[in-house]
Scaffold this active site. Structure first.
Site, PDB file in Angstrom:
ATOM      1  N   GLU A 192       9.460  23.150  11.941  1.00 38.07           N
ATOM      2  CA  GLU A 192       8.730  23.625  13.132  1.00 38.07           C
ATOM      3  C   GLU A 192       8.052  24.969  12.862  1.00 38.07           C
ATOM      4  O   GLU A 192       8.385  25.966  13.500  1.00 38.07           O
ATOM      5  CB  GLU A 192       9.718  23.816  14.298  1.00 38.07           C
ATOM      6  CG  GLU A 192      10.613  22.651  14.593  1.00 38.07           C
ATOM      7  CD  GLU A 192      11.817  23.030  15.471  1.00 38.07           C
ATOM      8  OE1 GLU A 192      11.955  24.208  15.854  1.00 38.07           O
ATOM      9  OE2 GLU A 192      12.626  22.143  15.763  1.00 38.07           O
ATOM     10  N   PRO A 193       7.142  25.061  11.927  1.00 38.91           N
ATOM     11  CA  PRO A 193       6.521  26.358  11.658  1.00 38.91           C
ATOM     12  C   PRO A 193       5.458  26.717  12.690  1.00 38.91           C
ATOM     13  O   PRO A 193       4.720  25.849  13.158  1.00 38.91           O
ATOM     14  CB  PRO A 193       5.868  26.173  10.278  1.00 38.91           C
ATOM     15  CG  PRO A 193       5.620  24.702  10.168  1.00 38.91           C
ATOM     16  CD  PRO A 193       6.589  23.987  11.071  1.00 38.91           C
ATOM     17  N   GLY A 194       5.388  27.967  13.045  1.00 39.11           N
ATOM     18  CA  GLY A 194       4.369  28.443  13.966  1.00 39.11           C
ATOM     19  C   GLY A 194       3.522  29.514  13.280  1.00 39.11           C
ATOM     20  O   GLY A 194       2.431  29.250  12.773  1.00 39.11           O
ATOM     21  N   TYR A 227       1.106  34.600  18.164  1.00 39.48           N
ATOM     22  CA  TYR A 227       1.835  35.433  19.119  1.00 39.48           C
ATOM     23  C   TYR A 227       1.013  36.627  19.616  1.00 39.48           C
ATOM     24  O   TYR A 227       1.552  37.696  19.868  1.00 39.48           O
ATOM     25  CB  TYR A 227       3.173  35.914  18.511  1.00 39.48           C
ATOM     26  CG  TYR A 227       4.060  34.769  18.092  1.00 39.48           C
ATOM     27  CD1 TYR A 227       4.554  33.877  19.034  1.00 39.48           C
ATOM     28  CD2 TYR A 227       4.379  34.548  16.746  1.00 39.48           C
ATOM     29  CE1 TYR A 227       5.352  32.801  18.659  1.00 39.48           C
ATOM     30  CE2 TYR A 227       5.177  33.485  16.367  1.00 39.48           C
ATOM     31  CZ  TYR A 227       5.658  32.607  17.324  1.00 39.48           C
ATOM     32  OH  TYR A 227       6.448  31.549  16.962  1.00 39.48           O
ATOM     33  N   GLY A 241       9.979  29.656  11.150  1.00 35.57           N
ATOM     34  CA  GLY A 241      10.416  31.021  10.863  1.00 35.57           C
ATOM     35  C   GLY A 241       9.843  31.695   9.646  1.00 35.57           C
ATOM     36  O   GLY A 241      10.046  32.902   9.459  1.00 35.57           O
ATOM     37  N   CYS A 274      -2.649  51.579  31.310  1.00 37.50           N
ATOM     38  CA  CYS A 274      -1.965  52.806  31.731  1.00 37.50           C
ATOM     39  C   CYS A 274      -0.484  52.784  31.405  1.00 37.50           C
ATOM     40  O   CYS A 274       0.365  52.676  32.291  1.00 37.50           O
ATOM     41  CB  CYS A 274      -2.195  53.009  33.224  1.00 37.50           C
ATOM     42  SG  CYS A 274      -3.929  53.258  33.540  1.00 37.50           S
ATOM     43  N   GLU A 275      -0.173  52.848  30.132  1.00 36.53           N
ATOM     44  CA  GLU A 275       1.199  52.893  29.629  1.00 36.53           C
ATOM     45  C   GLU A 275       1.144  53.647  28.310  1.00 36.53           C
ATOM     46  O   GLU A 275       0.279  53.363  27.481  1.00 36.53           O
ATOM     47  CB  GLU A 275       1.707  51.483  29.282  1.00 36.53           C
ATOM     48  CG  GLU A 275       1.797  50.526  30.411  1.00 36.53           C
ATOM     49  CD  GLU A 275       3.222  50.344  30.923  1.00 36.53           C
ATOM     50  OE1 GLU A 275       4.171  50.937  30.368  1.00 36.53           O
ATOM     51  OE2 GLU A 275       3.359  49.601  31.892  1.00 36.53           O
ATOM     52  N   TYR A 304       7.577  44.904  19.773  1.00 30.92           N
ATOM     53  CA  TYR A 304       8.447  44.899  18.589  1.00 30.92           C
ATOM     54  C   TYR A 304       8.116  46.025  17.610  1.00 30.92           C
ATOM     55  O   TYR A 304       8.532  45.964  16.465  1.00 30.92           O
ATOM     56  CB  TYR A 304       8.306  43.585  17.800  1.00 30.92           C
ATOM     57  CG  TYR A 304       8.217  42.325  18.608  1.00 30.92           C
ATOM     58  CD1 TYR A 304       9.313  41.859  19.324  1.00 30.92           C
ATOM     59  CD2 TYR A 304       7.038  41.578  18.633  1.00 30.92           C
ATOM     60  CE1 TYR A 304       9.230  40.677  20.050  1.00 30.92           C
ATOM     61  CE2 TYR A 304       6.959  40.396  19.355  1.00 30.92           C
ATOM     62  CZ  TYR A 304       8.054  39.954  20.064  1.00 30.92           C
ATOM     63  OH  TYR A 304       7.973  38.792  20.774  1.00 30.92           O
TER      64      TYR A 304
HETATM   65  N1  LLP Z   1      11.105  26.576  16.526  1.00 30.07           N
HETATM   66  C1  LLP Z   1      11.792  27.256  17.469  1.00 30.07           C
HETATM   67  C2  LLP Z   1      12.881  26.585  18.171  1.00 30.07           C
HETATM   68  C3  LLP Z   1      11.446  28.586  17.779  1.00 30.07           C
HETATM   69  O1  LLP Z   1      12.135  29.250  18.690  1.00 30.07           O
HETATM   70  C4  LLP Z   1      10.362  29.202  17.099  1.00 30.07           C
HETATM   71  C5  LLP Z   1       9.967  30.581  17.408  1.00 30.07           C
HETATM   72  C6  LLP Z   1       9.680  28.446  16.129  1.00 30.07           C
HETATM   73  C7  LLP Z   1      10.078  27.144  15.871  1.00 30.07           C
HETATM   74  C8  LLP Z   1       8.520  28.997  15.360  1.00 30.07           C
HETATM   75  O2  LLP Z   1       8.867  30.096  14.582  1.00 30.07           O
HETATM   76  P1  LLP Z   1       7.785  30.747  13.598  1.00 30.07           P
HETATM   77  O3  LLP Z   1       7.515  29.743  12.501  1.00 30.07           O
HETATM   78  O4  LLP Z   1       6.578  31.019  14.384  1.00 30.07           O
HETATM   79  O5  LLP Z   1       8.435  31.971  13.110  1.00 30.07           O
HETATM   80  N2  LLP Z   1       6.854  36.496  19.635  1.00 30.07           N
HETATM   81  C9  LLP Z   1       7.536  36.793  18.383  1.00 30.07           C
HETATM   82  C10 LLP Z   1       8.026  35.540  17.687  1.00 30.07           C
HETATM   83  C11 LLP Z   1       8.963  34.706  18.526  1.00 30.07           C
HETATM   84  C12 LLP Z   1       9.409  33.434  17.838  1.00 30.07           C
HETATM   85  C13 LLP Z   1      10.204  32.591  18.750  1.00 30.07           C
HETATM   86  N3  LLP Z   1      10.573  31.303  18.244  1.00 30.07           N
HETATM   87  C14 LLP Z   1       6.603  37.618  17.520  1.00 30.07           C
HETATM   88  O6  LLP Z   1       5.494  37.905  17.935  1.00 30.07           O
HETATM   89  O7  LLP Z   1       6.968  38.015  16.424  1.00 30.07           O
END
Ligand code: LLP
Length: 427
Positions: A286-288, A383, A249, A355-356, A329
């Protein structure tokens, strides 16, 4: 850095050098010419630098960084994290197979998500998954059944919904009472009791994830306190929780955002963990987005300029199918031209060919551009490609990974034939 070098804000590995934009040592306009546009370009060094900030925060700890691959699941990106010793957070059977294809092992994976199917559970057990993050009591029952039938023991952690406001976009808040995720804080103890009695399950930890693009440390500290309160009561009930998974997050800088640095944030969180007597636990995260978001840009070409009475439109060859975040968003992505023009800038809405009316990438940006110019849409490592679609039967973009002075095409541009491959006409 030399006087003629300037980094893009938030993107340390993307630099203007003598008027040309580079990813590490590779010129972006040359990549666009070679591979066409739209083109995603990722910097390996930027990913490793973002990872290093987490690693510094966890130095000397029993901690595991599990990359939340939904942010960017390209095999070559996963490979970077496999080679760096990361684990993975997955949410589907498709993600599971990708980790294995990139060289990861089942034991390195934690499986999150509210809707795991029996088939996904079976496959995860077969590859020796590290942990299931279970999100409901109903899922516990099904997992117990599936594991027992397979003669296996499923390691489980319960995802707790701590009811903490992460102060982010409502679509990417996950830890509030009104969200579908996790088991409510007040019901978690009874869920643990149930898990402890069910056959085929072994409780190994606790998990939470409160949202995404979080730029403030307070929600993390609050969530940690709520989770640790629960660890205390679960352990008093005689159920040990050897690991604590604190989700992902952490935000990135899209538009002057100032999220805490990963090392500083984790130093604080771990100090809180120690102060409450849980410093001996294995810690997972769990960073993404924060590992890959600002490690990527999307290159696009200006097709047409359309001056109008109310708005000037700059039509580019990337669209909402490539970069869905603005449409979904109202997200902000920085945009910079690859070459600078001396002509005075004009204010444009950047729109794609789909086309939107919702197909916009950026609004009200002052740009000096002409048709044929190349632009970089920033913060496009997370993302974007992972949420890309074939809407309007547009092929998905190509992707390049830069490593120093080398550039690797890691995904070919999708052709119409690729798009139609799995379809059949009726006889
Ligand atoms: N762990 C779980 C269980 C999650 O649901 C998520 C993201 C993460 C880890 C990773 O979170 P991060 O570190 O990336 O913030 N599509 C949206 C973001 C959706 C995130 C969903 N869950 C966007 O483009 O902002």
């Amino acid at each position: 850095m030399s006087a003629t070098e300037t980094s893009l804000p938030g993107h340390p590995e993307f630099k203007f050098r003598g008027g040309e934009l580079f990813a590490e040592e590779v010129r972006l306009d040359e990549l666009a010419r070679e591979h066409g546009t739209p083109l995603f370009v990722y910097s390996k060094a930027a990913m490793l630098a973002a990872l290093a900030a987490y690693q510094r925060g966890f130095a000397g700890r029993r901690a595991r960084i599990c990359y939340a691959m939904k942010a960017n699941p390209a095999l070559a990106v996963l490979q970077v994290f496999v080679q760096a010793g990361c684990g993975f957070d997955i949410v589907s059977g498709g993600e599971l197979e990708r980790v294995l294809a990139a060289g990861g092992q089942g034991r390195d994976i934690i499986f999150s998500g509210v809707g795991k199917t029996r088939a996904e559970m079976r496959r995860a057990l077969e590859v020796g998954i590290g942990c299931f993050n279970v999100e409901s009591e109903a899922e516990l029952e099904v997992l117990s059944e599936v594991a027992s039938a397979a003669g296996r023991v499923a390691p489980v952690s319960i995802r707790v919904n701590p009811d903490v406001d992460p102060k982010t976009h409502p679509y990417i808040s996950t830890g509030l009472k009104g969200n579908k995720f996790g088991i409510a804080h007040g019901q978690a103890l009874s869920a643990y009791r149930r898990a402890a009695t069910l056959p085929g399950l072994k409780v190994v930890g606790i998990d939470c994830h409160i949202g995404s693009q979080i730029t403030d440390e307070a929600p993390y500290l609050n969530a940690m306190d709520r989770v640790l309160d629960l660890v205390e009561s679960v352990e008093v009930a005689g159920i040990a929780l050897p690991h604590i998974d604190f989700g992902g997050g952490l935000g990135i800088d899209y538009n002057g955002d100032r999220p805490p640095a990963a090392d500083a944030l984790w130093a604080k969180l771990l100090a809180r963990l120690d102060a409450r007597g849980f410093g001996d636990r294995q810690f997972l995260i769990e960073p993404g987005r924060s590992l890959v978001g600002n490690a990527g840009v999307c290159l696009t070409e200006v097709l047409y300029l359309k001056p109008g009475e109310q708005k000037n439109f700059c039509v580019i060859d990337a669209a909402m199918n490539d970069l869905p975040r603005p449409a979904m968003y109202q997200a902000f992505h920085g945009v910079v031209p690859l070459a600078r023009r001396d002509t005075p800038p004009r204010t444009y809405d950047l729109v794609g060919p789909v086309c939107e009316s919702g197909d916009w990438i950026a609004r009200d940006r002052a740009l000096a551009v002409e048709p044929g110019d190349l632009l970089a849409v920033l913060s496009a490592g997370a993302y974007c490609m992972s949420m890309a679609s074939n809407y309007n039967s547009r092929g998905r973009a190509a992707e390049v990974l830069v490593d120093g002075s080398r550039a690797f095409l890691i995904r070919e541009r999708e052709t119409p034939a690729d798009q139609m491959r799995s379809e059949r006409l009726v006889p």
